[in-house]
Design a protein around this motif. Structure first.
Motif, PDB file in Angstrom:
ATOM      1  N   MET A 133       0.924   7.343  -6.235  1.00  0.00           N
ATOM      2  CA  MET A 133      -0.216   8.248  -6.383  1.00  0.00           C
ATOM      3  C   MET A 133       0.148   9.676  -5.988  1.00  0.00           C
ATOM      4  O   MET A 133      -0.412  10.642  -6.518  1.00  0.00           O
ATOM      5  CB  MET A 133      -1.393   7.764  -5.530  1.00  0.00           C
ATOM      6  CG  MET A 133      -2.031   6.469  -5.992  1.00  0.00           C
ATOM      7  SD  MET A 133      -3.501   6.056  -5.013  1.00  0.00           S
ATOM      8  CE  MET A 133      -4.650   7.316  -5.596  1.00  0.00           C
ATOM      9  N   ALA A 134       1.081   9.803  -5.054  1.00  0.00           N
ATOM     10  CA  ALA A 134       1.450  11.129  -4.547  1.00  0.00           C
ATOM     11  C   ALA A 134       1.957  12.040  -5.657  1.00  0.00           C
ATOM     12  O   ALA A 134       1.773  13.266  -5.607  1.00  0.00           O
ATOM     13  CB  ALA A 134       2.514  10.989  -3.460  1.00  0.00           C
ATOM     14  N   ILE A 169      -6.914   3.512  -0.299  1.00  0.00           N
ATOM     15  CA  ILE A 169      -5.597   2.884  -0.130  1.00  0.00           C
ATOM     16  C   ILE A 169      -5.007   3.255   1.227  1.00  0.00           C
ATOM     17  O   ILE A 169      -4.377   2.424   1.898  1.00  0.00           O
ATOM     18  CB  ILE A 169      -4.634   3.312  -1.256  1.00  0.00           C
ATOM     19  CG1 ILE A 169      -5.205   2.948  -2.624  1.00  0.00           C
ATOM     20  CG2 ILE A 169      -3.274   2.635  -1.075  1.00  0.00           C
ATOM     21  CD1 ILE A 169      -5.391   1.478  -2.851  1.00  0.00           C
ATOM     22  N   LEU A 170      -5.222   4.495   1.651  1.00  0.00           N
ATOM     23  CA  LEU A 170      -4.736   4.912   2.969  1.00  0.00           C
ATOM     24  C   LEU A 170      -5.385   4.090   4.078  1.00  0.00           C
ATOM     25  O   LEU A 170      -4.728   3.701   5.046  1.00  0.00           O
ATOM     26  CB  LEU A 170      -5.019   6.402   3.189  1.00  0.00           C
ATOM     27  CG  LEU A 170      -3.977   7.379   2.642  1.00  0.00           C
ATOM     28  CD1 LEU A 170      -4.518   8.803   2.659  1.00  0.00           C
ATOM     29  CD2 LEU A 170      -2.681   7.295   3.448  1.00  0.00           C
ATOM     30  N   LYS A 223       7.609   9.711   1.130  1.00  0.00           N
ATOM     31  CA  LYS A 223       8.609   9.180   2.064  1.00  0.00           C
ATOM     32  C   LYS A 223       8.194   7.856   2.708  1.00  0.00           C
ATOM     33  O   LYS A 223       9.021   7.202   3.357  1.00  0.00           O
ATOM     34  CB  LYS A 223       8.870  10.205   3.176  1.00  0.00           C
ATOM     35  CG  LYS A 223       9.522  11.490   2.703  1.00  0.00           C
ATOM     36  CD  LYS A 223       9.668  12.463   3.867  1.00  0.00           C
ATOM     37  CE  LYS A 223      10.269  13.790   3.422  1.00  0.00           C
ATOM     38  NZ  LYS A 223      10.338  14.757   4.559  1.00  0.00           N
ATOM     39  N   LEU A 224       6.931   7.462   2.546  1.00  0.00           N
ATOM     40  CA  LEU A 224       6.426   6.280   3.249  1.00  0.00           C
ATOM     41  C   LEU A 224       7.263   5.017   3.031  1.00  0.00           C
ATOM     42  O   LEU A 224       7.668   4.369   4.006  1.00  0.00           O
ATOM     43  CB  LEU A 224       4.971   6.000   2.851  1.00  0.00           C
ATOM     44  CG  LEU A 224       3.866   6.556   3.746  1.00  0.00           C
ATOM     45  CD1 LEU A 224       2.515   6.054   3.275  1.00  0.00           C
ATOM     46  CD2 LEU A 224       4.090   6.196   5.204  1.00  0.00           C
ATOM     47  N   PRO A 225       7.524   4.607   1.780  1.00  0.00           N
ATOM     48  CA  PRO A 225       8.235   3.332   1.589  1.00  0.00           C
ATOM     49  C   PRO A 225       9.580   3.266   2.301  1.00  0.00           C
ATOM     50  O   PRO A 225       9.942   2.228   2.866  1.00  0.00           O
ATOM     51  CB  PRO A 225       8.405   3.256   0.060  1.00  0.00           C
ATOM     52  CG  PRO A 225       7.276   4.068  -0.480  1.00  0.00           C
ATOM     53  CD  PRO A 225       7.127   5.212   0.487  1.00  0.00           C
ATOM     54  N   SER A 226      10.322   4.374   2.289  1.00  0.00           N
ATOM     55  CA  SER A 226      11.646   4.362   2.918  1.00  0.00           C
ATOM     56  C   SER A 226      11.576   4.576   4.426  1.00  0.00           C
ATOM     57  O   SER A 226      12.549   4.326   5.142  1.00  0.00           O
ATOM     58  CB  SER A 226      12.531   5.454   2.303  1.00  0.00           C
ATOM     59  OG  SER A 226      11.957   6.739   2.509  1.00  0.00           O
ATOM     60  N   SER A 234       0.831  -1.208   0.000  1.00  0.00           N
ATOM     61  CA  SER A 234       0.000   0.000   0.000  1.00  0.00           C
ATOM     62  C   SER A 234       0.862   1.254   0.000  1.00  0.00           C
ATOM     63  O   SER A 234       0.548   2.238  -0.681  1.00  0.00           O
ATOM     64  CB  SER A 234      -0.925   0.007   1.222  1.00  0.00           C
ATOM     65  OG  SER A 234      -1.854  -1.051   1.163  1.00  0.00           O
ATOM     66  N   ALA A 235       1.962   1.227   0.759  1.00  0.00           N
ATOM     67  CA  ALA A 235       2.860   2.388   0.820  1.00  0.00           C
ATOM     68  C   ALA A 235       3.451   2.682  -0.554  1.00  0.00           C
ATOM     69  O   ALA A 235       3.579   3.849  -0.957  1.00  0.00           O
ATOM     70  CB  ALA A 235       3.972   2.134   1.835  1.00  0.00           C
ATOM     71  N   LYS A 236       3.816   1.641  -1.287  1.00  0.00           N
ATOM     72  CA  LYS A 236       4.365   1.817  -2.633  1.00  0.00           C
ATOM     73  C   LYS A 236       3.321   2.451  -3.558  1.00  0.00           C
ATOM     74  O   LYS A 236       3.624   3.382  -4.324  1.00  0.00           O
ATOM     75  CB  LYS A 236       4.813   0.465  -3.188  1.00  0.00           C
ATOM     76  CG  LYS A 236       5.451   0.511  -4.568  1.00  0.00           C
ATOM     77  CD  LYS A 236       5.978  -0.869  -4.944  1.00  0.00           C
ATOM     78  CE  LYS A 236       6.653  -0.851  -6.322  1.00  0.00           C
ATOM     79  NZ  LYS A 236       5.694  -0.632  -7.408  1.00  0.00           N
TER      80      LYS A 236
END
Length: 281
Positions: free
Chosen positions: A183-184, A212-213, A269-272, A176-178
């Protein structure tokens, strides 16, 4: 009497118990103190359905052994979701084949299922799925209805998605983070759309983004409560609350600003930033 939990005998002192129901009541409380629940039960090597009550009156003098399958809360939720998912798969088949006898039995079961669906769907304070489902099936399950069959398929799909979030929360959260990070990149366009009268197009993206969030947040909720998880959840909940208020007010300027300057950088920044492990057992 021998009592075993997950195939291991335990020392459990009986006091004023008179029947199987009394024993299970005490064992249930005892297991709950360790964050466990009963997923399966055998009395004298015979499987007992937990959703029925006849076995509860078996006198203690007639019981030689009790075997319990204990599950974690997450394992228990996965099993509930699998049962609910399979219910709607059976419903689709019964509708398509016009099996009136099965439809009647399934409708009886639906009354009980409705009681736990809000818990399983975990939609938050503004549920939409169950109210819609109740409206579709308010007059019962009807055979050969393509609309009803499609609704059953959709519900099975939703419940399978919830099952994956619960059974494999880390991998689902990372997936989901990816998606959110991808989408961002288009959120600047959404802000422009809101300012140029393209509200419908913008809202379609916002709705998909919030879906998705929500998937991401539900998955995170099943992970061990590390500082990283709690920090992400608290931060995202705060921003989402601000977005929800802006949507209620219809404040397109604020919605655009939140998407472009608050939500977009966080999602990128979510995935990292997901520095945690575990939870996929």
């Amino acid at each position: 009497m021998t009592i075993s939990i997950n195939d291991e005998n335990i020392n459990y002192t009986l006091e004023d118990e008179h029947d199987a129901g009394d024993i299970l009541k005490g064992l249930t409380s005892w297991l709950e103190e360790s964050g466990l629940l009963i997923g399966g039960l055998e009395i004298n090597h015979e499987s007992m359905p937990l959703n029925e009550t006849e076995w509860k009156s078996i006198p203690i003098e007639s019981i030689d052994n009790i075997s319990i399958e204990a599950l974690s809360l997450r394992e228990g939720r996965v099993r509930q979701l699998e049962t609910a998912r399979d219910f709607f798969i059976l419903l689709e088949t019964a509708i398509k084949t016009g099996d009136e006898e099965s439809l009647k039995e399934l409708y009886e079961g639906f009354r009980d299922l409705k009681g736990i669906l809000p818990h399983l769907l975990n939609e938050g304070p503004h549920p939409t799925i169950l109210p819609h489902l109740e409206k579709v099936f308010e007059k019962g399950f009807k055979g050969t209805s393509s609309v009803s069959a499609a609704e059953a398929v959709q519900m099975a799909s939703v419940l399978e998605s919830r099952r994956r979030e619960t059974a494999s929360p880390e991998s689902e959260a990372r997936s989901s983070a990816k998606t959110l990070a991808e989408m961002a990149e288009s959120l600047d366009d959404v802000a422009v759309q809101l300012q140029t009268g393209q509200d419908k197009t913008a809202m379609e993206t916002i709705i998909r983004l919030t879906e998705i969030l929500q998937m991401f947040m539900r998955s995170l909720s099943w992970l061990d409560g590390s500082d990283s998880v709690e920090e992400i959840m608290n931060d995202m909940n705060r921003v989402l609350s601000e977005l929800e208020e802006a949507l209620k007010e219809g404040d397109t300027v604020l919605i655009g600003d939140l998407l472009e300057y608050e939500i977009k950088p966080r999602l990128i920044k979510l995935p990292s930033g997901m520095n945690f492990s575990g939870g996929n057992g």
